[in-house]
Structures are given as C-alpha cells and as structure tokens.
Scaffold this motif. Structure first.
Motif, PDB file in Angstrom:
ATOM      1  N   PHE A 294     -17.745  -7.636  19.571  1.00  0.00           N
ATOM      2  CA  PHE A 294     -16.992  -6.755  20.454  1.00  0.00           C
ATOM      3  C   PHE A 294     -17.901  -6.163  21.521  1.00  0.00           C
ATOM      4  O   PHE A 294     -18.614  -5.199  21.282  1.00  0.00           O
ATOM      5  CB  PHE A 294     -16.322  -5.645  19.646  1.00  0.00           C
ATOM      6  N   TYR A 295     -17.832  -6.774  22.711  1.00  0.00           N
ATOM      7  CA  TYR A 295     -18.532  -6.205  23.867  1.00  0.00           C
ATOM      8  C   TYR A 295     -17.755  -5.007  24.397  1.00  0.00           C
ATOM      9  O   TYR A 295     -18.333  -3.952  24.703  1.00  0.00           O
ATOM     10  CB  TYR A 295     -18.699  -7.286  24.940  1.00  0.00           C
ATOM     11  N   VAL A 296     -16.435  -5.151  24.540  1.00  0.00           N
ATOM     12  CA  VAL A 296     -15.553  -4.054  24.925  1.00  0.00           C
ATOM     13  C   VAL A 296     -14.322  -4.103  24.038  1.00  0.00           C
ATOM     14  O   VAL A 296     -14.082  -5.082  23.338  1.00  0.00           O
ATOM     15  CB  VAL A 296     -15.134  -4.145  26.418  1.00  0.00           C
ATOM     16  N   TYR A 297     -13.533  -3.032  24.066  1.00  0.00           N
ATOM     17  CA  TYR A 297     -12.276  -3.009  23.324  1.00  0.00           C
ATOM     18  C   TYR A 297     -11.140  -2.939  24.340  1.00  0.00           C
ATOM     19  O   TYR A 297     -10.922  -1.913  24.977  1.00  0.00           O
ATOM     20  CB  TYR A 297     -12.208  -1.825  22.361  1.00  0.00           C
ATOM     21  N   LEU A 311      -4.892   9.156  30.783  1.00  0.00           N
ATOM     22  CA  LEU A 311      -6.166   9.313  30.093  1.00  0.00           C
ATOM     23  C   LEU A 311      -7.210   9.975  30.996  1.00  0.00           C
ATOM     24  O   LEU A 311      -8.002  10.814  30.538  1.00  0.00           O
ATOM     25  CB  LEU A 311      -6.666   7.945  29.618  1.00  0.00           C
ATOM     26  N   THR A 312      -7.211   9.613  32.274  1.00  0.00           N
ATOM     27  CA  THR A 312      -8.149  10.231  33.215  1.00  0.00           C
ATOM     28  C   THR A 312      -7.917  11.733  33.295  1.00  0.00           C
ATOM     29  O   THR A 312      -8.879  12.527  33.325  1.00  0.00           O
ATOM     30  CB  THR A 312      -8.001   9.602  34.611  1.00  0.00           C
ATOM     31  N   ASP A 313      -6.658  12.140  33.322  1.00  0.00           N
ATOM     32  CA  ASP A 313      -6.327  13.571  33.377  1.00  0.00           C
ATOM     33  C   ASP A 313      -6.852  14.318  32.158  1.00  0.00           C
ATOM     34  O   ASP A 313      -7.071  15.538  32.225  1.00  0.00           O
ATOM     35  CB  ASP A 313      -4.817  13.762  33.480  1.00  0.00           C
ATOM     36  N   ARG A 314      -7.057  13.612  31.076  1.00  0.00           N
ATOM     37  CA  ARG A 314      -7.575  14.224  29.849  1.00  0.00           C
ATOM     38  C   ARG A 314      -9.077  13.987  29.674  1.00  0.00           C
ATOM     39  O   ARG A 314      -9.624  14.207  28.601  1.00  0.00           O
ATOM     40  CB  ARG A 314      -6.788  13.705  28.644  1.00  0.00           C
ATOM     41  N   GLY A 315      -9.713  13.529  30.739  1.00  0.00           N
ATOM     42  CA  GLY A 315     -11.163  13.356  30.726  1.00  0.00           C
ATOM     43  C   GLY A 315     -11.638  12.138  29.977  1.00  0.00           C
ATOM     44  O   GLY A 315     -12.809  12.081  29.566  1.00  0.00           O
ATOM     45  N   ILE A 316     -10.770  11.160  29.793  1.00  0.00           N
ATOM     46  CA  ILE A 316     -11.117   9.946  29.050  1.00  0.00           C
ATOM     47  C   ILE A 316     -11.303   8.796  30.030  1.00  0.00           C
ATOM     48  O   ILE A 316     -10.396   8.444  30.784  1.00  0.00           O
ATOM     49  CB  ILE A 316     -10.019   9.597  28.021  1.00  0.00           C
ATOM     50  N   GLY A 317     -12.479   8.195  30.023  1.00  0.00           N
ATOM     51  CA  GLY A 317     -12.779   7.092  30.925  1.00  0.00           C
ATOM     52  C   GLY A 317     -12.191   5.777  30.434  1.00  0.00           C
ATOM     53  O   GLY A 317     -12.083   5.539  29.228  1.00  0.00           O
ATOM     54  N   THR A 318     -11.817   4.929  31.367  1.00  0.00           N
ATOM     55  CA  THR A 318     -11.290   3.597  31.054  1.00  0.00           C
ATOM     56  C   THR A 318     -11.863   2.595  32.054  1.00  0.00           C
ATOM     57  O   THR A 318     -12.505   2.970  33.036  1.00  0.00           O
ATOM     58  CB  THR A 318      -9.760   3.556  31.145  1.00  0.00           C
ATOM     59  N   GLU A 319     -11.613   1.324  31.809  1.00  0.00           N
ATOM     60  CA  GLU A 319     -12.002   0.268  32.743  1.00  0.00           C
ATOM     61  C   GLU A 319     -10.886  -0.775  32.778  1.00  0.00           C
ATOM     62  O   GLU A 319     -10.455  -1.259  31.720  1.00  0.00           O
ATOM     63  CB  GLU A 319     -13.308  -0.396  32.305  1.00  0.00           C
ATOM     64  N   VAL A 320     -10.410  -1.079  33.980  1.00  0.00           N
ATOM     65  CA  VAL A 320      -9.343  -2.068  34.121  1.00  0.00           C
ATOM     66  C   VAL A 320      -9.968  -3.449  34.296  1.00  0.00           C
ATOM     67  O   VAL A 320     -10.774  -3.681  35.188  1.00  0.00           O
ATOM     68  CB  VAL A 320      -8.440  -1.735  35.324  1.00  0.00           C
ATOM     69  N   TYR A 321      -9.584  -4.375  33.418  1.00  0.00           N
ATOM     70  CA  TYR A 321     -10.052  -5.772  33.468  1.00  0.00           C
ATOM     71  C   TYR A 321      -8.850  -6.675  33.727  1.00  0.00           C
ATOM     72  O   TYR A 321      -8.034  -6.875  32.851  1.00  0.00           O
ATOM     73  CB  TYR A 321     -10.679  -6.182  32.134  1.00  0.00           C
ATOM     74  N   TYR A 322      -8.745  -7.276  34.862  1.00  0.00           N
ATOM     75  CA  TYR A 322      -9.379  -7.035  36.161  1.00  0.00           C
ATOM     76  C   TYR A 322      -8.229  -6.758  37.098  1.00  0.00           C
ATOM     77  O   TYR A 322      -7.150  -7.338  36.912  1.00  0.00           O
ATOM     78  CB  TYR A 322     -10.189  -8.260  36.600  1.00  0.00           C
ATOM     79  N   THR A 352      -4.084  -5.261  31.142  1.00  0.00           N
ATOM     80  CA  THR A 352      -5.249  -4.991  30.296  1.00  0.00           C
ATOM     81  C   THR A 352      -5.985  -3.732  30.728  1.00  0.00           C
ATOM     82  O   THR A 352      -6.100  -3.430  31.919  1.00  0.00           O
ATOM     83  CB  THR A 352      -6.232  -6.174  30.308  1.00  0.00           C
ATOM     84  N   VAL A 353      -6.531  -3.037  29.735  1.00  0.00           N
ATOM     85  CA  VAL A 353      -7.366  -1.867  29.996  1.00  0.00           C
ATOM     86  C   VAL A 353      -8.374  -1.734  28.861  1.00  0.00           C
ATOM     87  O   VAL A 353      -8.048  -1.938  27.685  1.00  0.00           O
ATOM     88  CB  VAL A 353      -6.524  -0.580  30.135  1.00  0.00           C
ATOM     89  N   GLY A 354      -9.620  -1.429  29.223  1.00  0.00           N
ATOM     90  CA  GLY A 354     -10.655  -1.182  28.240  1.00  0.00           C
ATOM     91  C   GLY A 354     -10.745   0.296  27.919  1.00  0.00           C
ATOM     92  O   GLY A 354     -10.754   1.146  28.823  1.00  0.00           O
ATOM     93  N   LEU A 355     -10.814   0.624  26.635  1.00  0.00           N
ATOM     94  CA  LEU A 355     -10.939   2.002  26.173  1.00  0.00           C
ATOM     95  C   LEU A 355     -12.411   2.324  25.911  1.00  0.00           C
ATOM     96  O   LEU A 355     -13.237   1.418  25.789  1.00  0.00           O
ATOM     97  CB  LEU A 355     -10.109   2.184  24.903  1.00  0.00           C
ATOM     98  N   PRO A 356     -12.784   3.604  25.852  1.00  0.00           N
ATOM     99  CA  PRO A 356     -14.194   3.961  25.620  1.00  0.00           C
ATOM    100  C   PRO A 356     -14.761   3.225  24.414  1.00  0.00           C
ATOM    101  O   PRO A 356     -14.145   3.204  23.336  1.00  0.00           O
ATOM    102  CB  PRO A 356     -14.133   5.471  25.384  1.00  0.00           C
TER     103      PRO A 356
END
Length: 382
Positions: A294-297, A311-322, A352-356
């Motif tokens: 698991f490189y990312v989840y 999630l951003t409003d709650r201070g939680i970072g994410t990454e959109v792939y792609y 798709t979205v990557g979680l912390p």
C-alpha cells in the motif's frame, strides 16, 4: 491532518541518517559519489536486480530507460490512460509517441485487451504501470508483448516491495524504475530515482546517458553507439545526500510496508459499510503469486469533489488521483482523443480520492477520517 507527513519517521531514523550524511561530508563528494554506489548495491540486493542505476528522479529514470532500451523517434509505446503524467510524458521526452489504452477498473492497471486493440506496426513497447497497491497483470501483458515482438518497460515507480512470483516489480521485462519522491513508500528528502534491469547493455547505456555521455571520467562518444541513434546524454545524477537518506531508510522498509498494510486494513474495516464509498482498494486475484504494497489508500466515492471539500473544511488532507485522464490532457490533444474513448480511466478520474496515509499515522487519525467520511454521507459519525 495532512495527507502525508514523515516528520516522525525522520526523527526516528535521524541517528542512522546523520551517520550516512556525515560520511558524505567527510568524503567531500556530493554527487554521483560513493554513497550513491552504496545505495545502488543495496537496492539491487533488496530487489534482486542485476543492475540498479541511480538517477535524479523517477521521471528521468523512465526517460533514460526507454532510450537505453532502444526506443527511438517514431516508435509507439502503449501506456494506460489513467496514471501520473510522467508515464506518458516520459515517452514523449524519449521522442517517441504515447498510445493510450484503458485500464482494469479494479486494479487501475493497464488492461491487456485494450492494449492489444491499439497495437500498430509502429508499436515498439508496452508500459504497464503498477499503480497504488498492486502490479498490473504481467502474465497477460508479457504474453501480449511476446506475441507482437514488443518490449515490456515497467513504470514501477510506486512499486518497491511488490513482487510477481517472487520477481520484483521492474524486472519482468526490459527494465523498470523506482521513484524516491518524498511521499513514496521509500522516500528521500527531495527528488531521486532508480532504473532496475537485468540487461547488461541497457544498464551500460543508461549509465552513460545519465552523465553527459560519460562512463566514469571518460567521455563516451554517444554518436558511436548505434542503439542511441546519435542522441547525447544528459545530467541526471543522484546526489549523495539523497542516497544517504535512502540508505538509512531502506533498512526499515519492510517494517514500514507492514505498518502500511495494518493502516489499510483499519481503513477498510471502518469504511466497508459507508454508503457513498463505492469501491475500497481491491486486490485482484491473479493466476500468479503477487503481493500488495500500500503506497496510498485510494477509494472511489460518490460526489467525490464535494467529499474532498467536506474533508478539507475539517482540516483533513486528500489527494485526487487523477483529475484529468492522460488522453484528455492538453499536452496530448494532437493525438485526437475525445471523452468516452477510455471509459474506465475516465470514471476513475471522476471518482478516486486518496485519504491520509503514511506509516506514522495513528489509528485514532484513521477513526477521525472515517468519521468525517461517514458524516458526509449519512449526517452522523458513528
């Protein structure tokens, strides 16, 4: 909560890192020096590669591997439409033409049947990308390549630790690459990469290309190397500080991989019944033995962009792939693709979205993220 953080990892590893860094300063060789050679030997030992050639990024590793494997102007290389841009831009930088194909929806990897449908008389290679968690279907892709007389060049940038019937990712064809970008499973403090190959000639040419055509102190006349068609080398040497960091972290890599597996299991347990989360990481069962790393989840989610804002409003970072599939990127508009050409890739980009996710992430943070996801879809956290 950031999407990625390795501050604690570096605190724990600093005694080992500092010892390697002090050795670099004591020797006074800061680029392409002894520490780089030590890392090459260590990575070769870990992966089982006959050759590991250190360069300054995963992207350069792909470009130089393609060139060393003999990919030339006018050649076509089949790549998946869903991947990081470097999978395709590396082909263009090698002065060849990327040809896109669709992905398997479960693994997000290059689909062999789709790849077969775009092969032409100009096709020279197929480039599977081992994305996120598991390897592409190398049995099917190697058969496809053999049937059409093609090279297999693996974009294994995310795949350190992944193996296929015991063979490390990147070593099932002409060669592969590793990226050591800071977020990777084995990450440096900046950019760094590695070419993996069992082919002596590819290794020799890649070593020449990364250093302005030099082999050691001697200028090698690139025009005299027929496999490179007179193309000169470049400056893609790894610096010894990055090699020092990576050497220190490599010793704990397997433990980090095990920790990532535990965090992934925790996420899966907490998200499996959340409505709106429509796909959790799916390990596709292959006929050959392969192991996930698991490189990312990454999950698929309804109203993905709204979830990200929540999630951003709650201070939680994410990454959109792609956000945009490769065949619809402006830089590839001349290839003439339209929406709908590769539906699985396009759907993945929309959902798709990557979680912390990083080894130092505590399970209490996983609870927090999953509660926030559940709150978005149900209005409650438990």
């Amino acid at each position: 909560m950031p999407f990625f953080d390795q501050a604690e990892t570096f605190r724990k590893a600093w005694p080992a890192i500092s010892g390697h860094v002090e050795d670099v300063f004591d020797r006074g060789k800061f680029s392409h020096g002894r520490k780089v050679s030590e890392l090459e030997k260590a990575v070769a030992g870990y992966t089982g590669a006959r050759h590991a050639i250190a360069v300054n990024s995963g992207t350069d590793a792909l470009v130089l591997l393609l060139r060393a494997a003999g990919i030339a102007p006018g050649d076509e290389v089949v790549v998946p439409a869903f991947s990081f841009a470097a999978s395709a831009t590396s082909v263009a930088l090698a002065r060849a033409r990327p040809v896109f194909a669709d992905i398997e929806p479960e693994s997000y990897a290059l689909d062999a049947a789709s790849a077969a449908s775009v092969i032409s008389e100009r096709t020279r290679a197929v480039m599977p990308v081992h994305l996120f968690t598991q390897m592409a279907d190398m049995d099917a892709l190697r058969v496809l390549a053999a049937d059409h007389g093609l090279l297999v060049v693996e974009d294994s940038a995310e795949a350190i630790g992944m193996r296929w019937n015991g063979v490390h990712a990147g070593l099932l064809g002409a060669g592969g690459v590793l990226s050591f970008f800071p977020t990777k499973t084995l990450g440096a403090l900046g950019d760094a990469g590695m070419i993996l190959t069992d082919d002596d000639e590819i290794a020799r040419l890649a070593g020449i290309l990364r250093h302005h055509g030099r082999m050691g102190k001697t200028i090698d006349h690139i025009a005299g190397i027929s496999n490179l068609s007179g193309v000169s080398g470049t400056n893609s040497k790894m610096d010894d500080i990055q090699a020092a960091v990576l050497l220190a972290k490599l010793a704990g890599l397997d433990a980090q991989i095990e920790r990532r597996a535990r965090l992934a299991a925790a996420y899966t347990e907490r998200l499996r019944d959340v409505p709106g989360v429509t796909r959790l990481p799916t390990i596709v069962e292959r006929t050959s033995d392969t192991n996930p790393v698991f490189y990312v989840y990454v999950v698929e989610a309804d109203r993905r962009d709204d979830l990200v804002r929540h999630l951003t409003d709650r201070g939680i970072g994410t990454e959109v792939y792609y956000p945009i599939p490769l065949h619809l990127q402006p830089c590839f508009s001349a290839l003439g693709h339209s929406p709908g050409d590769f539906p699985h890739a396009e759907r993945a980009c929309e959902r798709t979205v990557g979680l912390p996710f990083y080894p130092d992430l505590p399970e209490s943070a996983v609870d927090m993220v999953c509660d926030a996801v559940r709150e978005f879809y149900t209005g409650r956290t438990g």
